[in-house]
Design a protein around this motif. Sequence first.
Motif, PDB file in Angstrom:
ATOM      1  N   HIS A 198      10.830  -1.330   5.431  1.00  0.00           N
ATOM      2  CA  HIS A 198       9.566  -2.062   5.659  1.00  0.00           C
ATOM      3  C   HIS A 198       9.572  -3.388   4.876  1.00  0.00           C
ATOM      4  N   PHE A 243      -2.883   1.282  13.716  1.00  0.00           N
ATOM      5  CA  PHE A 243      -2.529   0.374  12.612  1.00  0.00           C
ATOM      6  C   PHE A 243      -2.366  -1.050  13.143  1.00  0.00           C
ATOM      7  N   TYR A 255      12.114  -5.111   3.721  1.00  0.00           N
ATOM      8  CA  TYR A 255      13.095  -6.054   4.297  1.00  0.00           C
ATOM      9  C   TYR A 255      12.504  -6.743   5.526  1.00  0.00           C
ATOM     10  N   SER A 256      11.784  -5.977   6.371  1.00  0.00           N
ATOM     11  CA  SER A 256      11.240  -6.587   7.600  1.00  0.00           C
ATOM     12  C   SER A 256      10.210  -7.660   7.253  1.00  0.00           C
ATOM     13  N   ASP A 310      -4.432  -4.430  12.442  1.00  0.00           N
ATOM     14  CA  ASP A 310      -3.771  -5.649  11.963  1.00  0.00           C
ATOM     15  C   ASP A 310      -4.209  -6.860  12.791  1.00  0.00           C
ATOM     16  N   LYS A 333      -2.541 -12.799   2.960  1.00  0.00           N
ATOM     17  CA  LYS A 333      -1.621 -13.645   3.734  1.00  0.00           C
ATOM     18  C   LYS A 333      -2.479 -14.503   4.664  1.00  0.00           C
ATOM     19  N   ARG A 350       1.049 -10.250   0.363  1.00  0.00           N
ATOM     20  CA  ARG A 350       0.413  -9.406  -0.663  1.00  0.00           C
ATOM     21  C   ARG A 350      -0.215 -10.271  -1.762  1.00  0.00           C
ATOM     22  N   GLN A 367      10.660  -6.922  17.511  1.00  0.00           N
ATOM     23  CA  GLN A 367      10.479  -8.282  16.959  1.00  0.00           C
ATOM     24  C   GLN A 367      11.126  -9.311  17.889  1.00  0.00           C
ATOM     25  N   ARG A 372       3.851   4.014   4.334  1.00  0.00           N
ATOM     26  CA  ARG A 372       4.978   4.733   4.943  1.00  0.00           C
ATOM     27  C   ARG A 372       5.574   5.752   3.960  1.00  0.00           C
ATOM     28  N   LYS A 382       0.818  -1.213   0.000  1.00  0.00           N
ATOM     29  CA  LYS A 382       0.000   0.000   0.000  1.00  0.00           C
ATOM     30  C   LYS A 382       0.859   1.274   0.000  1.00  0.00           C
ATOM     31  N   THR A 389       6.088  -2.242  15.205  1.00  0.00           N
ATOM     32  CA  THR A 389       5.484  -1.663  13.985  1.00  0.00           C
ATOM     33  C   THR A 389       5.373  -0.143  14.057  1.00  0.00           C
ATOM     34  N   ASP A 398      10.554 -11.471   8.155  1.00  0.00           N
ATOM     35  CA  ASP A 398       9.490 -11.972   9.046  1.00  0.00           C
ATOM     36  C   ASP A 398       8.807 -13.211   8.458  1.00  0.00           C
TER      37      ASP A 398
HETATM   38  C1  GRG Z   1      12.086  -9.479  10.829  1.00  0.00           C
HETATM   39  C2  GRG Z   1      13.584  -7.542  11.472  1.00  0.00           C
HETATM   40  C3  GRG Z   1      12.257  -8.124  11.380  1.00  0.00           C
HETATM   41  C4  GRG Z   1      11.224  -7.403  11.785  1.00  0.00           C
HETATM   42  C5  GRG Z   1       9.856  -7.815  11.613  1.00  0.00           C
HETATM   43  C6  GRG Z   1       7.281  -5.358  11.248  1.00  0.00           C
HETATM   44  C7  GRG Z   1       7.739  -6.738  11.547  1.00  0.00           C
HETATM   45  C8  GRG Z   1       8.963  -6.860  12.305  1.00  0.00           C
HETATM   46  C9  GRG Z   1       7.128  -7.832  11.108  1.00  0.00           C
HETATM   47  C10 GRG Z   1       5.940  -7.794  10.277  1.00  0.00           C
HETATM   48  C11 GRG Z   1       4.918  -8.668  10.890  1.00  0.00           C
HETATM   49  C12 GRG Z   1       3.655  -8.052  10.673  1.00  0.00           C
HETATM   50  C13 GRG Z   1       2.861  -8.562   9.539  1.00  0.00           C
HETATM   51  C14 GRG Z   1       3.288  -7.060  11.501  1.00  0.00           C
HETATM   52  C15 GRG Z   1       2.018  -6.378  11.391  1.00  0.00           C
HETATM   53  C16 GRG Z   1       2.161  -4.989  10.951  1.00  0.00           C
HETATM   54  C17 GRG Z   1       2.650  -4.898   9.562  1.00  0.00           C
HETATM   55  C18 GRG Z   1       4.024  -4.412   9.420  1.00  0.00           C
HETATM   56  C19 GRG Z   1       1.846  -5.193   8.541  1.00  0.00           C
HETATM   57  C20 GRG Z   1       2.203  -5.011   7.130  1.00  0.00           C
HETATM   58  O1  GRG Z   1       2.240  -3.635   6.821  1.00  0.00           O
HETATM   59  P1  GRG Z   1       1.354  -3.007   5.641  1.00  0.00           P
HETATM   60  O2  GRG Z   1      -0.089  -3.404   5.824  1.00  0.00           O
HETATM   61  O3  GRG Z   1       1.968  -3.806   4.429  1.00  0.00           O
HETATM   62  O4  GRG Z   1       1.626  -1.552   5.536  1.00  0.00           O
HETATM   63  P2  GRG Z   1       1.969  -3.521   2.851  1.00  0.00           P
HETATM   64  O5  GRG Z   1       1.882  -4.888   2.238  1.00  0.00           O
HETATM   65  O6  GRG Z   1       0.786  -2.667   2.478  1.00  0.00           O
HETATM   66  O7  GRG Z   1       3.267  -2.858   2.573  1.00  0.00           O
END
Ligand code: GRG
Length: 302
Positions: free
Chosen positions: A88, A225, A90-91, A229, A243, A107, A166, A59, A56, A192, A95
């Motif tokens: 974002h 946010f 990379y995370s 989630d 997902k 996605r 994390q 950020r 989306k 997050t 993850d």
């Molecule tokens: C592995 C270093 C490391 C960190 C991971 C942020 C995180 C830490 C993990 C993501 C797990 C997760 C799905 C958390 C929920 C919040 C989140 C970041 C959702 C996804 O973000 P969106 O909805 O994604 O902005 P899009 O796909 O739109 O970019």
Amino acid sequence: MTDNPAKIRISALERQSLNDAMAHAAKVSQARIGFALSGLSGDLPDAMLYAVTGGKALRAFLALETARLHGINPVSAVGAAAAIECIHAYSLVHDDLPCMDDDELRRGQPTVHKQWDEATAVLAGDGLQALAFELLVQAECAPRAKLNLLMSLSHAAGVRGMVGGQSADIAAETAQLPLDLEDITALQASKTGALISWAALVGPRMAEAEREPLSLYGEALGLAFQIADDLLDHFGDPTIVGKAVGKDAAAGKATFVSLLGPDGAKSRANELVEQACDALSPYGDDAETLKEAARFVIARNH
Ligand code: GRG
């Protein structure tokens, strides 16, 4: 994906609707990353581009929109928008790995380690993290503002922020710690919230302006946010969310939904959106798109 974003027409400093502004943020941030990777070929750059595509771009939007609010030339802010999307992405790639969440879909597409392999996914994440700082170094702003952006991004992404959050999340799950609302709020603010808050502060940091209103906005938005989630994990349709869902409850994880109940979580998210919008009052009507973004964050279905 190899356009130089400096050549993409970016409208002057007029406010756009949320849809247009987010689509624009996705286009210019991906173009900037594509340009940085142009001339490279092979699995690694392909996987990096794949990882930054299809989201989306919330950020990147926050970075560009708060820059616009502070009168920053949009071309100057694209590097910061692209940088935060790299971190974002990379995370998410890391993850999704088997050693963390072990997910096959992101996605609505195969995760990077499914599309390629684990080594490529680890390296694509590493490459995106390094690229984020390269893009930020190349952003056009005063040297002191740039140092501030670089330092704050390393805090937001690192052990004091996302990576620390994390790690705390994994430790709590492994030890089955009974986290309460205060613990979950602090954990999610790092995991997050830190990246979302950083993105919302790009404008005042680039302009070396007062940060308080957007700091309050970013904190409330990040928490809202995360609650959204958790609600998507509880109620969402996996074909729309893109997902797997229901993983938190299956793992017995403490979340805003398990602690507050679905209705309590929804009303907390609504309160936070109100707080986020109130924080924007110094900007008047010019902050309407950021208010729309706050309302979108809790209304979204993916
Ligand atoms: C592995 C270093 C490391 C960190 C991971 C942020 C995180 C830490 C993990 C993501 C797990 C997760 C799905 C958390 C929920 C919040 C989140 C970041 C959702 C996804 O973000 P969106 O909805 O994604 O902005 P899009 O796909 O739109 O970019």
